[in-house]
Design a protein around this motif. Structure first.
Motif, mmCIF file in Angstrom:
data_model
loop_
_atom_site.group_PDB
_atom_site.id
_atom_site.type_symbol
_atom_site.label_atom_id
_atom_site.label_comp_id
_atom_site.label_asym_id
_atom_site.label_seq_id
_atom_site.Cartn_x
_atom_site.Cartn_y
_atom_site.Cartn_z
ATOM 1 N N ALA A 32 0.824 -1.212 0.000
ATOM 2 C CA ALA A 32 0.000 0.000 0.000
ATOM 3 C C ALA A 32 0.858 1.262 0.000
ATOM 4 O O ALA A 32 1.877 1.328 0.694
ATOM 5 C CB ALA A 32 -0.905 0.002 1.221
ATOM 6 N N THR A 33 0.444 2.227 -0.806
ATOM 7 C CA THR A 33 1.108 3.533 -0.767
ATOM 8 C C THR A 33 0.578 4.281 0.449
ATOM 9 O O THR A 33 -0.431 3.899 1.045
ATOM 10 C CB THR A 33 0.792 4.358 -2.021
ATOM 11 O OG1 THR A 33 -0.617 4.613 -2.026
ATOM 12 C CG2 THR A 33 1.191 3.610 -3.282
ATOM 13 N N ARG A 34 1.250 5.383 0.792
ATOM 14 C CA ARG A 34 0.786 6.174 1.935
ATOM 15 C C ARG A 34 -0.653 6.644 1.709
ATOM 16 O O ARG A 34 -1.470 6.630 2.622
ATOM 17 C CB ARG A 34 1.680 7.399 2.127
ATOM 18 C CG ARG A 34 3.025 7.016 2.680
ATOM 19 C CD ARG A 34 3.912 8.223 2.893
ATOM 20 N NE ARG A 34 5.294 7.760 2.919
ATOM 21 C CZ ARG A 34 6.261 8.333 3.613
ATOM 22 N NH1 ARG A 34 6.015 9.420 4.319
ATOM 23 N NH2 ARG A 34 7.478 7.860 3.600
ATOM 24 N N TRP A 37 -3.096 3.778 2.150
ATOM 25 C CA TRP A 37 -3.186 3.366 3.555
ATOM 26 C C TRP A 37 -3.974 4.392 4.362
ATOM 27 O O TRP A 37 -4.805 4.055 5.198
ATOM 28 C CB TRP A 37 -1.789 3.174 4.139
ATOM 29 C CG TRP A 37 -1.824 2.495 5.473
ATOM 30 C CD1 TRP A 37 -1.642 3.065 6.693
ATOM 31 C CD2 TRP A 37 -2.102 1.112 5.723
ATOM 32 N NE1 TRP A 37 -1.769 2.137 7.682
ATOM 33 C CE2 TRP A 37 -2.056 0.917 7.129
ATOM 34 C CE3 TRP A 37 -2.376 0.014 4.904
ATOM 35 C CZ2 TRP A 37 -2.271 -0.331 7.729
ATOM 36 C CZ3 TRP A 37 -2.584 -1.215 5.503
ATOM 37 C CH2 TRP A 37 -2.544 -1.387 6.892
ATOM 38 N N ARG A 38 -3.744 5.658 4.118
ATOM 39 C CA ARG A 38 -4.443 6.691 4.903
ATOM 40 C C ARG A 38 -5.909 6.816 4.478
ATOM 41 O O ARG A 38 -6.759 7.164 5.300
ATOM 42 C CB ARG A 38 -3.686 8.013 4.820
ATOM 43 C CG ARG A 38 -2.500 7.904 5.764
ATOM 44 C CD ARG A 38 -1.410 8.873 5.617
ATOM 45 N NE ARG A 38 -0.283 8.429 6.452
ATOM 46 C CZ ARG A 38 0.916 8.964 6.422
ATOM 47 N NH1 ARG A 38 1.171 9.965 5.592
ATOM 48 N NH2 ARG A 38 1.866 8.504 7.205
ATOM 49 N N TYR A 40 -7.592 4.206 3.792
ATOM 50 C CA TYR A 40 -8.147 3.085 4.574
ATOM 51 C C TYR A 40 -8.353 3.496 6.033
ATOM 52 O O TYR A 40 -9.370 3.176 6.643
ATOM 53 C CB TYR A 40 -7.201 1.888 4.451
ATOM 54 C CG TYR A 40 -7.300 0.863 5.557
ATOM 55 C CD1 TYR A 40 -8.453 0.099 5.736
ATOM 56 C CD2 TYR A 40 -6.224 0.653 6.417
ATOM 57 C CE1 TYR A 40 -8.528 -0.848 6.750
ATOM 58 C CE2 TYR A 40 -6.297 -0.296 7.433
ATOM 59 C CZ TYR A 40 -7.454 -1.037 7.599
ATOM 60 O OH TYR A 40 -7.525 -1.971 8.596
#
Ligand SMILES: [Zn+2]
Lengths: 88, 948
Positions: A32-34, A37-38, A40
């Motif tokens: 996952a890229t930042r 992920w954020r 999510y």
């Protein structure tokens, strides 16, 4: 107060449950890229309509549930054990 | 009031306005008592309300109005009456026309200084130009530096009496209660239609809760004539004789929420001040009736202007003569009936001004009370009573909460609910829906109750109930002069016009700007008049103007009723009673009550460092984990590596959320091949259990792990100090405690003090050689006393939480939630060595990977102050360049071991290097310097004592 049918305990008032929000699929933590992920962690669609949510029957059977609820009418279409499929 | 509160200087009042016995009266003339009103004694009969007893003695003024402090008397003689809200003992805002008088009550008028008869603030009346519409918004704005002064002025305009934080509150006022109910049918309103509905529903097999706001069932029949009284008694008899009906009088349905969840407030109970009934109804029948609305004209707030229903209540229920000479403005049969009632009891009815024939009232004049009325056409009549009967308001609040929309019906001159939008589980009957003869109302109630029972059984079988007819009523809201629209907020029709002129042309805006409908009567009396006047001023129809939104609660509710009884259970370890017997200072920590210290915590610290001490750590969270997949689970939950933990080993672990923030820490030991015991922080025990279950039930439902919370199944004792091995050795039978056989970070199970099934792990939160012992809870006290008994010669002593906090701080061990907060990620908590980013997956790994890359994060460091005698308060700021905040002290204590302060602090990255000098700003404003220490631990940083 919403009456939510628990598959194990029957119809119970919403204050027996913890509401854990919209279900968001967990990205692959390896890839996952930042941004992914954020999204999510923090971003929710907040739809006026049918949503798939996670509820936890804290004061009952202590099971995590996957609930399909209409956020305008509070109608509940389905309730199932979490992890038993039917999740995005 | 200067003459004293006892009232002894004044003779008791007499019931000069009490009528002879009335057929429907609710007073018991055989039970007579006295109570006090503003210090003077007043007689009352059982069944009198506070207001009816005072009115029977000729009292006419009960309060001063909110803004202009005008004298106010009875208006509705019901719960809603805005003019008689009083203080009873320590209880403010009591509705005097509803609350029953009781022997010895101390009743006072509210918000009147210095007295009801002479009110200084009434001078406001002379200066109304200073209090225009929206004066709250206009007057108290600039300059900002005067805001504290404005606040004091505005405070004096606030509603309400007083409660005292210092006086003991009477037992009864402290007693609030809650109850859950699951009736098939709830009927809100116990008038004729409501009673008929309840009986029909119960006869159809439903369990019924019938809720009535007044002290008795009957509705408007209660103040009616002989026929109405006979019909009422017959209905009451039927309710009583039908099984399955529970009647709650002096109770009100406050709100209707999703799934027909109803909040019902029950008052007037003998032992309990108020009870909140949470009722889940299969069907709700709203039978709230109608509320009479006041008429707007100059002088309409003078004591002596009464609604027709108020007159009928006073005469028929309480046998009180409301005046001597009356003029009646009547637009409906209720007004005519009030005139007949007055004549019957000997009041001179000087004139009936009939609105249906074009009659109107121009103004009322009088000094503090009605003296003269001027009619349309200029005719003036002397009188002391003006009765108005100008129309009705349907209290549709509960129905609009369920989705109905009120629609204006010009023929009936009132808003009526459009019930077609109601969900199937809500029905309405009675006056709220339409008019009709008593027989029609009863027939409709019966049909509705029957249908409610049917829908309670089977929603799909719903059959619509025929509508009720509607009688024509003249549209009359105000006369040719300006008067008060909202009596509780002191808003006049002129204020509404001003608001419209200033551009507030929507009724919702006018409401907020003028505060009309926002007072204690909640719009039930005044909202239709507000809408009518705004409609006229804006050149629109009432339908186009629409009504304001009705929201819960339907009636005012005390915070006590919502909060309910005080029930805060605390957990006690099996040894807590022992602690209290031995002088422990109790400390409420989360769900537990624990010993803070038994004496001087510094002595307890020294005992542990030099000899041996024991502490009750039962609240430590404990989870029993079993199954082949436990290692997978531990690897996921903890930031460190768990795959290779041999049987008999214990490891410290830290858990992070998926945002990388530290959420808990503790040790987990492997007791058998597929058997582990996990410990958590005391405060985190419940949350960690849910956290563990959430991962097992959602993402990893295929893993075979069974989790059992065993926090309270074990009593836990930490034995700490250089002599701990010696002490424990005297009690264990089958465990070899020698350093080689039982090294640091290992776990053993066995028999301690004769108790089987104990778990002992060798760990060291305090930094000393120590053992943590978990014994089956029922043997906790035995084990505790055995340790003290067998260790007498070793000078063993118990120590409390405070000593433990000092010991761990000397050793530099963090406490999650104290040295970390809701934003502290693992690398900001001194856990760099623990986090294993090369593990495949663990909770928090992505965020921690990025945190490690960025390196700009805050760090947890130890601090040593230049002046060791200074112990900064926890939370003290660290500052750089004079004022820039660059960190904070998270833990701080005087160390008895080192004889100086020891601190932990969160600091910005640039200050984290050992040896860096930082400035600590103390709470008193002084600045002191401190140095970042080499290690978090300031006592035994190498850990030699632990491993001894
Ligand atoms: Zn359940």
């Amino acid at each position: 107060m919403i009456l939510l049918p628990c598959p194990w305990c029957g119809p119970r008032a919403a204050d027996e449950y913890a509401y854990l929000g919209e279900l968001t699929p967990r990205p692959d933590p390896q890839r996952a890229t930042r941004t992914e992920w954020r999204d999510y962690l923090y971003l929710r669609a907040n739809l006026a309509g049918w949503t798939t949510e996670r509820w936890y029957h804290r004061m009952g059977c202590r099971r995590y549930l996957t609930v399909q609820r209409h956020t305008v009418s509070n109608d509940v279409r389905s309730v199932a054990a979490a992890g038993s499929g039917g999740e995005p | 009031m200067s003459r004293g509160d006892g009232g002894t200087a004044v003779s008791p009042a007499v019931m000069s306005m009490r009528l002879p016995s009335q057929p429907g009266e609710v007073i018991d003339r055989h039970t007579r008592f006295t109570f006090r009103w503003n210090g003077r004694r007043y007689p009352a009969f059982d069944g009198d309300t506070i207001a009816s007893a005072l009115a029977a003695c000729g009292e006419r003024v009960f309060s001063r109005s909110f803004k202009y402090h005008r004298p106010r008397g009875l208006l509705t003689a019901s719960f809603l009456d805005p003019g008689c809200i009083v203080q009873v003992g320590d209880e403010p805002n009591v509705r005097a026309a509803h609350r029953l008088a009781e022997p010895g009550l101390d009743v006072r008028s509210q918000d009147t200084w210095p007295s009801l008869a002479f009110d200084v603030k009434a001078a406001n009346q002379l200066f109304t130009r200073f209090l225009p519409a929206g004066f709250y918004y206009k007057t108290f704005i600039r300059p900002h530096r005067l805001w504290p002064a404005y606040e004091r002025v505005l405070e004096r305009f606030a509603h309400g009496g007083s409660t005292s934080a210092h006086l003991p509150v009477p037992e009864r006022l402290r007693a609030y209660d809650k109850r859950h109910a699951n009736p098939d049918v709830v009927v809100a309103g116990g008038g004729p239609a409501g009673m008929a509905a309840a009986v029909a529903a119960a006869r159809a097999g439903a369990s019924v809760l019938l809720v009535e706001e007044e002290q008795a069932l009957g509705g408007h029949l209660r103040w009616g004539g002989a026929d109405e009284l006979a019909a009422m008694r017959e209905l009451q008899r039927r309710v009583e004789q039908t099984s399955g009906i529970e009647v709650l009088t002096d109770s009100v349905v406050l709100g209707r929420y999703d799934g027909n969840w109803l909040a019902v407030l029950q008052r007037g109970l003998p032992q309990v001040h108020e009870r909140l009934v949470k009722a889940r109804a299969k069907t709700l029948v709203v039978a709230a009736g109608l509320i009479e609305r006041p008429y707007v004209f100059a002088g309409n707030d003078l004591p002596g202007v009464l609604l027709s229903t108020a007159v009928r209540r006073l005469v028929n229920l309480h046998a009180v003569k409301p005046g001597e000479r009356a003029v009646i403005l009547s637009a409906n049969p209720e007004g005519d009936a009030a005139a007949a009632d007055l004549e019957r009891v000997g009041v001179t009815v000087a004139h009936v001004e009939d609105v249906r024939r074009g009659g109107d009232v121009v103004r009322v004049r009088g000094r503090g009370r009605v003296g003269e009325v001027q009619l349309r056409g200029g005719r003036r009549l002397e009188c002391d009573l003006l009765v108005t009967a100008t129309g009705w308001t349907a209290p549709v609040s509960l129905l609009t909460m369920a989705g109905a929309v009120p629609e204006y019906d010009p023929r009936a001159a009132r808003f009526r609910p459009d019930v077609s939008r109601l969900p199937g589980d809500v029905l309405a009957t009675g006056g709220i829906l339409g008019d009709g003869s008593l027989d029609e109302l009863l027939a409709h109630g019966e049909a509705t109750g029957h249908e409610a029972a049917r829908r309670a059984r089977d929603k799909a079988a719903a059959v619509p109930v025929p509508a009720l007819s509607v009688q024509p009523h003249p549209e009359c809201f105000h006369g040719p002069t300006h008067g008060f629209v909202d009596f509780s907020e002191d808003v006049s029709s002129n204020d509404l016009l001003t608001a419209v002129e200033e551009g507030y042309d929507s009724v919702e805006l006018v409401k907020r700007y003028t505060t009309a409908t926002m007072g204690p009567t909640q719009g039930k009396l005044e909202s239709v008049n507000v809408v009518a006047i705004v409609a006229e001023a804006t050149g629109r129809t009432i339908t186009q103007t629409g009504t304001t939104t009705w929201r819960p609660p339907y009636a005012p509710v005390t915070l006590g009723a919502l909060a309910g009884p005080v029930r805060e259970p605390v957990r006690r370890s099996p040894m807590q009673a022992w602690h209290e017997r031995h002088g422990a200072i109790p400390l409420v920590a989360g769900a537990w009550i624990r010993p803070d210290a038994y004496g001087d915590p510094a002595d307890e610290v020294r005992a542990v460092r030099e000899g041996v001490g024991i502490i009750d750590v039962t609240p430590i969270g404990k989870l029993d984990l079993r199954g082949p997949d436990v290692p997978k689970l531990l690897n996921l939950l903890y930031v460190n590596r768990w795959s290779k933990l041999d049987v008999g080993r214990v490891r410290y672990g830290v858990m992070c959320g998926e945002d990388g923030v530290v959420i808990d820490d503790g040790v987990t030991g492997r007791l058998g091949a597929e058997h582990y015991l996990m410990s958590t922080t005391s405060s985190g025990a419940a949350a960690v259990w849910e956290w563990v279950e959430s991962w097992l039930q959602t993402e990893h439902a295929d893993w075979q792990v069974h989790v059992t919370p065993v926090t309270t199944a074990y009593a836990s004792v930490n034995i700490a100090g250089p002599r701990s091995r010696q002490l424990l050795g005297r009690l264990v039978e089958d465990v070899d405690l020698s350093p080689d056989a039982f090294p640091y970070m290992h776990v053993r199970t066995g028999r301690v003090a004769g108790v089987d099934g104990c778990v002992v792990w060798r760990i060291g939160f305090t930094g000393e050689l120590s053992y943590e012992l978990h014994a089956p809870a029922s043997y906790g006290l035995h084990v505790w006393e055995s340790l003290l008994d067998r260790g007498q010669d070793l000078a063993v002593r118990p120590f409390g939480i405070e000593a433990q906090r000092i010991l761990r701080l000397e050793k530099g061990h963090l406490i999650v939630g104290q040295d970390t907060d809701g934003l502290t990620r693992a690398f900001s908590a001194g856990l760099d060595g623990l986090v294993k980013l090369d593990k495949d997956d663990f909770l928090g790994r992505p965020e921690l990977t990025w945190q490690a890359e960025n390196k700009g994060h805050a760090r947890l460091v130890g601090l040593r102050l230049a002046d060791g005698s200074v112990v900064p308060d926890e939370g003290s700021q660290l500052v750089a360049d004079g004022s820039r905040i660059c960190g904070r002290v998270t833990s701080s204590r005087h160390s008895p071991t080192l004889g100086r302060a020891v601190c932990l602090a969160q600091v910005t990255a640039s200050l984290a290097k050992p040896g860096t000098e930082v400035t600590v700003r103390l709470v008193d404003g002084r600045s002191v310097t401190a140095k970042v220490t080499e290690h978090l631990a300031q006592v035994d940083p190498e850990g030699e004592r632990l491993r001894a």
